[in-house]
Motif scaffolding. Structure first.
Motif, PDB file in Angstrom:
ATOM      1  N   LEU A   1       5.494  17.919  26.763  1.00  0.00           N
ATOM      2  CA  LEU A   1       5.188  18.059  25.342  1.00  0.00           C
ATOM      3  C   LEU A   1       4.240  16.954  24.884  1.00  0.00           C
ATOM      4  O   LEU A   1       3.213  17.218  24.249  1.00  0.00           O
ATOM      5  N   LEU A   2       4.548  15.709  25.217  1.00  0.00           N
ATOM      6  CA  LEU A   2       3.704  14.593  24.810  1.00  0.00           C
ATOM      7  C   LEU A   2       2.327  14.661  25.470  1.00  0.00           C
ATOM      8  O   LEU A   2       1.318  14.315  24.850  1.00  0.00           O
ATOM      9  N   GLN A   3       2.299  15.136  26.702  1.00  0.00           N
ATOM     10  CA  GLN A   3       1.019  15.303  27.390  1.00  0.00           C
ATOM     11  C   GLN A   3       0.143  16.320  26.647  1.00  0.00           C
ATOM     12  O   GLN A   3      -1.036  16.081  26.417  1.00  0.00           O
ATOM     13  N   TRP A   4       0.728  17.454  26.259  1.00  0.00           N
ATOM     14  CA  TRP A   4      -0.019  18.484  25.529  1.00  0.00           C
ATOM     15  C   TRP A   4      -0.498  17.934  24.179  1.00  0.00           C
ATOM     16  O   TRP A   4      -1.650  18.137  23.792  1.00  0.00           O
ATOM     17  N   LEU A   5       0.381  17.240  23.467  1.00  0.00           N
ATOM     18  CA  LEU A   5       0.008  16.684  22.163  1.00  0.00           C
ATOM     19  C   LEU A   5      -1.135  15.686  22.294  1.00  0.00           C
ATOM     20  O   LEU A   5      -2.019  15.637  21.442  1.00  0.00           O
ATOM     21  N   SER A   6      -1.150  14.889  23.361  1.00  0.00           N
ATOM     22  CA  SER A   6      -2.223  13.909  23.523  1.00  0.00           C
ATOM     23  C   SER A   6      -3.571  14.580  23.739  1.00  0.00           C
ATOM     24  O   SER A   6      -4.605  14.008  23.413  1.00  0.00           O
ATOM     25  N   HIS A   7      -3.570  15.802  24.258  1.00  0.00           N
ATOM     26  CA  HIS A   7      -4.818  16.532  24.480  1.00  0.00           C
ATOM     27  C   HIS A   7      -5.249  17.366  23.276  1.00  0.00           C
ATOM     28  O   HIS A   7      -6.440  17.536  23.034  1.00  0.00           O
ATOM     29  N   TYR A   8      -4.300  17.932  22.548  1.00  0.00           N
ATOM     30  CA  TYR A   8      -4.639  18.893  21.494  1.00  0.00           C
ATOM     31  C   TYR A   8      -4.303  18.430  20.080  1.00  0.00           C
ATOM     32  O   TYR A   8      -4.710  19.071  19.114  1.00  0.00           O
ATOM     33  N   GLN A   9      -3.550  17.354  19.936  1.00  0.00           N
ATOM     34  CA  GLN A   9      -3.168  16.876  18.620  1.00  0.00           C
ATOM     35  C   GLN A   9      -3.120  15.344  18.635  1.00  0.00           C
ATOM     36  O   GLN A   9      -2.134  14.734  18.241  1.00  0.00           O
ATOM     37  N   PRO A  10      -4.198  14.686  19.093  1.00  0.00           N
ATOM     38  CA  PRO A  10      -4.148  13.237  19.299  1.00  0.00           C
ATOM     39  C   PRO A  10      -4.111  12.421  18.011  1.00  0.00           C
ATOM     40  O   PRO A  10      -3.863  11.220  18.062  1.00  0.00           O
ATOM     41  N   ASP A  11      -4.322  13.043  16.875  1.00  0.00           N
ATOM     42  CA  ASP A  11      -4.358  12.317  15.617  1.00  0.00           C
ATOM     43  C   ASP A  11      -2.982  12.128  14.984  1.00  0.00           C
ATOM     44  O   ASP A  11      -2.868  11.559  13.912  1.00  0.00           O
ATOM     45  N   LEU A  12      -1.928  12.574  15.648  1.00  0.00           N
ATOM     46  CA  LEU A  12      -0.587  12.416  15.095  1.00  0.00           C
ATOM     47  C   LEU A  12      -0.188  10.944  15.045  1.00  0.00           C
ATOM     48  O   LEU A  12      -0.544  10.165  15.928  1.00  0.00           O
ATOM     49  N   VAL A  13       0.580  10.589  14.035  1.00  0.00           N
ATOM     50  CA  VAL A  13       1.146   9.245  13.962  1.00  0.00           C
ATOM     51  C   VAL A  13       2.303   9.195  14.970  1.00  0.00           C
ATOM     52  O   VAL A  13       3.259   9.970  14.847  1.00  0.00           O
ATOM     53  N   PRO A  14       2.222   8.324  15.975  1.00  0.00           N
ATOM     54  CA  PRO A  14       3.224   8.346  17.047  1.00  0.00           C
ATOM     55  C   PRO A  14       4.681   8.281  16.564  1.00  0.00           C
ATOM     56  O   PRO A  14       5.541   8.970  17.103  1.00  0.00           O
ATOM     57  N   GLU A  15       4.942   7.482  15.539  1.00  0.00           N
ATOM     58  CA  GLU A  15       6.323   7.344  15.057  1.00  0.00           C
ATOM     59  C   GLU A  15       6.829   8.595  14.345  1.00  0.00           C
ATOM     60  O   GLU A  15       8.024   8.764  14.144  1.00  0.00           O
ATOM     61  N   GLU A  16       5.913   9.490  13.967  1.00  0.00           N
ATOM     62  CA  GLU A  16       6.287  10.688  13.221  1.00  0.00           C
ATOM     63  C   GLU A  16       5.960  11.982  13.961  1.00  0.00           C
ATOM     64  O   GLU A  16       6.189  13.070  13.442  1.00  0.00           O
ATOM     65  N   ALA A  17       5.417  11.878  15.160  1.00  0.00           N
ATOM     66  CA  ALA A  17       4.870  13.042  15.865  1.00  0.00           C
ATOM     67  C   ALA A  17       5.924  14.069  16.256  1.00  0.00           C
ATOM     68  O   ALA A  17       5.694  15.269  16.141  1.00  0.00           O
ATOM     69  N   VAL A  18       7.073  13.617  16.720  1.00  0.00           N
ATOM     70  CA  VAL A  18       8.098  14.538  17.217  1.00  0.00           C
ATOM     71  C   VAL A  18       9.451  14.116  16.639  1.00  0.00           C
ATOM     72  O   VAL A  18       9.837  12.948  16.733  1.00  0.00           O
ATOM     73  N   ARG A  19      10.132  15.068  16.042  1.00  0.00           N
ATOM     74  CA  ARG A  19      11.506  14.839  15.586  1.00  0.00           C
ATOM     75  C   ARG A  19      12.425  15.613  16.517  1.00  0.00           C
ATOM     76  O   ARG A  19      12.078  16.691  16.992  1.00  0.00           O
ATOM     77  N   LEU A  20      13.579  15.064  16.764  1.00  0.00           N
ATOM     78  CA  LEU A  20      14.492  15.612  17.759  1.00  0.00           C
ATOM     79  C   LEU A  20      15.888  15.770  17.180  1.00  0.00           C
ATOM     80  O   LEU A  20      16.389  14.877  16.501  1.00  0.00           O
TER      81      LEU A  20
END
Length: 162
Positions: A68-87
């Protein structure tokens, strides 16, 4: 939304448990909005909180989170890391759990208006932001737990670049 479909496809291909049973991965748009400018210009952007629910999952969190993080780094790199994924998780038994991951996705749509022809061309853009320092396209994930002596191969995904 094309990005949500692409993310789902990536996870199904990258996570062996999901590849065996893709119905374990449920995808929703939990909340979202459309950002646009007034006037004849019809280009816009979708901004959504996409929820990925994995039911009765027996793998480690790493085998899901790393792809998931690998995909986000390629297609959604502008996310704020602390807010990118909630679990969120619900433990079902000693061997399985339900996981809910919420990810903010944006998708740009360029809509070109040709008033003379009475035509509107709409194109969904999904630019990829390659990580140039790491050109590999085939991945193996090895995981070492706190009581393990060595790393164990947990999954493989991608292609051999050919």
């Amino acid at each position: 939304m094309n990005k949500l479909h692409a993310l789902r496809e990536h996870l199904v291909q990258a996570v062996p448990e999901l590849e065996r049973d893709p119905d374990k991965l449920l995808t929703f748009i939990q909340d979202g909005n459309v950002v646009f400018a007034r006037g004849q210009h019809l280009s816009h952007e979708y901004r959504v909180d996409a929820q990925l629910v994995v039911t009765d999952y027996s793998g480690s969190l790493d085998t899901l989170m790393i792809p998931l993080l690998q995909w986000l780094s390629h297609y959604q790199p502008d996310l704020v890391p602390e807010e990118a994924v909630r679990l969120e998780a619900e433990i079902l038994s000693n061997n399985s759990w339900d996981l809910a991951l919420t990810v903010r996705l944006t998708e740009r749509v360029v809509a070109l208006v040709d008033c003379e022809a009475g035509r509107i061309d709409s194109e969904h853009r999904m630019p990829e932001y390659p990580i140039e320092a790491c050109p590999a396209t085939h991945w193996r994930l090895y995981v070492k737990g706190p009581h393990d002596d060595d790393y164990q191969l947990k999954q493989e995904w991608g292609n051999d670049g050919g």
